[in-house]
Design an enzyme around this catalytic site. Structure first.
Site, mmCIF file in Angstrom:
data_model
loop_
_atom_site.group_PDB
_atom_site.id
_atom_site.type_symbol
_atom_site.label_atom_id
_atom_site.label_comp_id
_atom_site.label_asym_id
_atom_site.label_seq_id
_atom_site.Cartn_x
_atom_site.Cartn_y
_atom_site.Cartn_z
ATOM 1 N N HIS A 162 -1.639 7.272 4.334
ATOM 2 C CA HIS A 162 -2.341 6.883 5.562
ATOM 3 C C HIS A 162 -2.077 7.961 6.609
ATOM 4 O O HIS A 162 -0.965 8.518 6.649
ATOM 5 C CB HIS A 162 -1.780 5.566 6.133
ATOM 6 C CG HIS A 162 -2.268 4.319 5.486
ATOM 7 N ND1 HIS A 162 -1.461 3.213 5.290
ATOM 8 C CD2 HIS A 162 -3.501 3.963 5.025
ATOM 9 C CE1 HIS A 162 -2.164 2.240 4.734
ATOM 10 N NE2 HIS A 162 -3.398 2.665 4.551
ATOM 11 N N CYS A 260 3.421 1.046 11.121
ATOM 12 C CA CYS A 260 2.710 0.188 10.159
ATOM 13 C C CYS A 260 2.779 -1.281 10.582
ATOM 14 O O CYS A 260 1.865 -2.051 10.292
ATOM 15 C CB CYS A 260 3.323 0.290 8.771
ATOM 16 S SG CYS A 260 3.271 1.916 8.044
HETATM 17 N N1 ARG Z 1 2.587 -1.088 0.994
HETATM 18 C C1 ARG Z 1 1.615 -0.814 1.993
HETATM 19 C C2 ARG Z 1 0.466 -0.030 1.393
HETATM 20 O O1 ARG Z 1 0.715 0.819 0.573
HETATM 21 C C3 ARG Z 1 2.214 -0.083 3.145
HETATM 22 C C4 ARG Z 1 1.289 0.044 4.310
HETATM 23 C C5 ARG Z 1 1.890 0.808 5.436
HETATM 24 N N2 ARG Z 1 1.040 0.809 6.558
HETATM 25 C C6 ARG Z 1 0.683 1.886 7.280
HETATM 26 N N3 ARG Z 1 0.046 1.702 8.389
HETATM 27 N N4 ARG Z 1 0.905 3.095 6.852
HETATM 28 O O2 ARG Z 1 -0.688 -0.248 1.697
#
Ligand code: ARG
Length: 273
Positions: A162, A260
């Site tokens: 992300h 996150c």
């Molecule tokens: N386990 C989640 C995923 O892989 C973690 C999300 C983390 N969120 C973020 N905004 N980077 O989607």
């Protein structure tokens, strides 16, 4: 400087599946500790003078704690998330429903996008990640909905899946502002775009990036970041920011950090600092 955030208590937090390289379903996760770390973050925001709204966690959605992925909210308009992985798909409607119930102008997405995980408001522009989660077509959708130019950035390293794992917006006012980022997460062309837009950016080291140090939340002065990101904290302090470290080691096991867990709610009349 005071912000409004939406968070989700990690009541059902677990690492039951692996959708990013940080997740190891065979490694132990201390769910109670995750709740304690999250609670510290929640209380910290309130101590810093921010407003925090809460959405009810849904059983069977262990990643719902990562509220940043639930939507993107600018000027009171809500662009719903549409998750890439089936494990997280039901989070999209849960978040959109919360915003609808609370009187926001909600828009369901036509394209895969993971909310503020990949769409970061930076003053007049939106910095948008693609390549690993959010589809490029969602960038055009966001531009049309928010009426702000969207700058596409290509993510190339699966560990930084992300945009908010590779870049953090520190300040934004009008078209100016500053960010911190890890160049290695971006394609050569996108690195060049970032150098042009932010010649004074803080460049994070590989070590800072690997502890997800860039998954930080800035209110323009105070920057909440993982305590393991010590070099980044020092770099921020030397530029006049106030680093506010938090221990998010359990959430890191799911590939997450403070940002996150934090969805920023930007109302129509708000003036961003
Ligand atoms: N386990 C989640 C995923 O892989 C973690 C999300 C983390 N969120 C973020 N905004 N980077 O989607």
């Amino acid at each position: 400087m005071s912000r409004r955030y939406l968070m989700c208590r990690p009541t059902y937090f677990a690492v039951d599946y692996a959708i990013n390289p940080w997740m190891d379903p065979t490694a132990p996760v201390d769910a109670e500790r995750a709740v304690a770390q999250w609670t510290t973050l929640y209380e910290l925001y309130r101590e810093l003078g921010h407003t925090v709204e809460l959405i009810d966690p849904v059983p069977g959605l262990p990643d719902m704690v990562f509220a940043a992925n639930g939507a993107t909210v600018v000027d009171g308009r809500v662009y719903g998330a549409q998750f890439r992985h089936p494990e997280r798909v039901d989070e999209g409607p849960a978040y959109l429903e919360w915003f609808a119930r609370n009187g926001f102008d909600v828009h369901a997405a036509k394209n895969v996008n993971e909310g503020e995980g990949d769409l970061l408001l930076a003053g007049q522009v939106i910095l948008a990640g693609t390549g690993l989660r959010t589809e490029h077509a969602a960038h055009a959708e966001a531009q049309e909905l928010f009426g702000r130019p969207v700058v596409t950035l290509q993510l190339v390293d699966p560990r930084y899946y992300h945009l908010d794992t590779a870049l953090t917006v520190l300040t934004h006012a009008g078209t100016a502002g500053n960010v911190a980022y890890y160049p290695g997460a971006f394609s050569p062309g996108s690195q060049e775009v970032l150098r042009r837009l932010y010649p004074d950016a803080i460049i994070a080291t590989a070590e800072d990036a690997a502890v997800l140090g860039l998954n930080a939340v800035s209110d323009g002065h105070r920057v909440v970041l993982p305590s393991a990101a010590t070099r980044l904290a020092a770099a921020l302090a030397s530029k006049g920011f106030q680093p506010v470290p938090v221990d998010v080691s359990e959430l890191h096991k799911a590939g997450g950090g403070p940002k996150c867990c934090t969805l920023e709610i930007r109302g129509r009349m708000e003036v961003q600092g």
